[in-house]
Scaffold this active site. Structure first.
Site, PDB file in Angstrom:
ATOM      1  CB  CYS A 172     -51.434  11.122 -56.549  1.00 46.27           C
ATOM      2  SG  CYS A 172     -51.443  12.734 -55.744  1.00 46.27           S
ATOM      3  CB  CYS A 175     -53.174  14.141 -58.084  1.00 46.56           C
ATOM      4  SG  CYS A 175     -51.587  14.023 -57.280  1.00 46.56           S
ATOM      5  CG  ASP A 176     -55.338  11.267 -60.048  1.00 47.36           C
ATOM      6  OD1 ASP A 176     -55.137  12.386 -60.544  1.00 47.36           O
ATOM      7  OD2 ASP A 176     -54.585  10.298 -60.221  1.00 47.36           O
TER       8      ASP A 176
END
Ligand code: NAP
Length: 353
Positions: A172, A175-176
């Site tokens: 992701c 997200c990261d």
């Protein structure tokens, strides 16, 4: 007496549904899963490091708050405090996935939610009173069921990929991707669909982005034309066609590169990158619901009414990624978990249950 609400799954959707159902005096029970691939306790966030995009949890002295909120007998499950910034001698960071989920679980427990550490392996929806079938133990009768079992990201299945998860391998980018671990490094995104293109574009647009390689096994993207064009014309994105990853390379701590194999000849090459984002699709955790609920061609549960969490079976609701192959965010899951609890509450009231 049948239960009023049984919730299957313990990610953001499951806990949000539980909090709302408990506060409506429906005395919900949550089956939180065990460590089988289908139902992971605390859901996909259990595999995530820092979560910077969940509203309400800005960077700060997170651990002090968490230790005050989560009961002491759950502290063993809290991950180590990330190394990094300190202010006034206290560690400051963005909430970690497990911490966020432990907070949600604690909030549910505070309202009396019952939690069972078991998997649901089947449901029986042939009669007005539904039943969920746990892996161990007797079937449980219930008036409503909220399915919140999520979806899991597909990975390539390499041992080296597994070894570098959270050390440069992620599924992701949104997200990261902005984490310090990846900052200013060349990175690779694997896949050719809309997700891969979106992730590559997201990474390429980050401040200080270096080259983003989009590694695809064919010479044509599956992504929609408008999305594909965005990647193909982006100055920071370089296409690596007809290639698959045969090994993730690293120094033991972090990813340093990828070994690529050509899909058209016998050649191999090494690509120097500081991270690999796998974007080759997701698998919804619905195997145990086959032939019970209407699903789309990819196995995601279908909502049968727009903006409602109703499924093809009355009294059975679906929330979170198990019914969403599009947004797949913790915050959207939590939102639909809330909606499912409200839908279940209305169903029970309409049927005088
Ligand atoms: P997807 O469309 O199924 O694409 C998966 C990609 O991964 C394909 O390019 C596929 O290659 C590749 N792939 C699959 N298995 C692989 C393997 N083992 N090794 C290497 N490559 C592999 O999945 P998605 O991109 O996650 O999209 C899912 C859905 O969400 C789609 O309907 C998409 O349109 C939608 N979505 C939309 C947006 C948007 O509009 N903003 C953003 C994200 C997702 P092949 O092409 O060779 O099969």
């Amino acid at each position: 007496m049948p239960e009023k609400v049984v919730i299957i799954g313990s990610g953001p959707a499951g806990w949000s549904a539980a909090i709302y159902a408990a506060r409506a005096n429906l005395s919900p029970v949550v089956y939180e899963g065990t460590v089988k691939p289908e139902m992971i306790p605390l859901g996909q966030l259990a595999f995530t490091t820092e979560v910077e995009n969940y509203p309400g949890f800005p960077f700060g002295n997170v651990r002090a708050f968490i230790e005050s909120a989560v009961s002491k007998d759950r502290h063993w499950n809290l991950p180590p405090v990330p190394k990094g910034e300190e202010q006034d001698g206290q560690p400051h960071y963005a909430v970690q996935g497990v911490e966020l989920m432990e907070l949600m679980k604690q909030q549910a427990l505070n309202f009396g939610v019952r939690v069972v550490s078991d998997d649901i392996v089947d449901i029986d929806v042939d009669n007005d009173i539904r039943r969920v079938i746990p892996a161990s133990g007797e079937p449980v009768a219930t008036h409503t069921i909220i399915v919140a079992t999520g979806a899991r990201a597909n990975y390539l299945g390499l041992d080296s990929e597994e070894a570098y998860k959270n050390k440069g391998v992620s599924a992701c980018a949104v997200c990261d991707g902005a984490l310090p671990l990846f900052r200013s490094k060349p990175l690779a995104v694997i896949g050719g669909g809309d997700s891969a293109v979106e992730e590559a574009t997201y990474l390429a647009n980050l401040k200080d982005a270096a080259t983003i390689y989009l590694v695809h096994r064919r010479d044509q993207l599956r992504a929609s034309k408008i999305m594909a064009d965005r990647a193909l014309t982006h100055p920071n994105i370089e296409m690596v066609w007809n290639s698959t990853v045969s090994e993730v390379l690293g120094d033991g701590n972090l990813v340093t590169g990828l070994r690529l194999e050509s899909t058209v000849d016998d050649s191999t090459r090494e690509l120097e990158v500081g991270g690999m984002f796998v974007a080759i699709g997701h698998t919804p955790n619905t195997a145990f619901l086959q032939n019970k609920l209407q699903m789309n061609e990819k196995g995601y549960i279908q909502w049968t009414e727009a903006f409602r969490t109703k499924t093809s079976v009355e009294g059975v609701f679906a929330a979170g990624d198990v019914a969403d192959d599009y947004y797949r965010q913790a915050i959207t899951s939590a939102g639909t978990g809330c909606m499912a609890a409200l839908d279940a509450e209305r169903y029970l009231a309409e049927h005088n249950l």
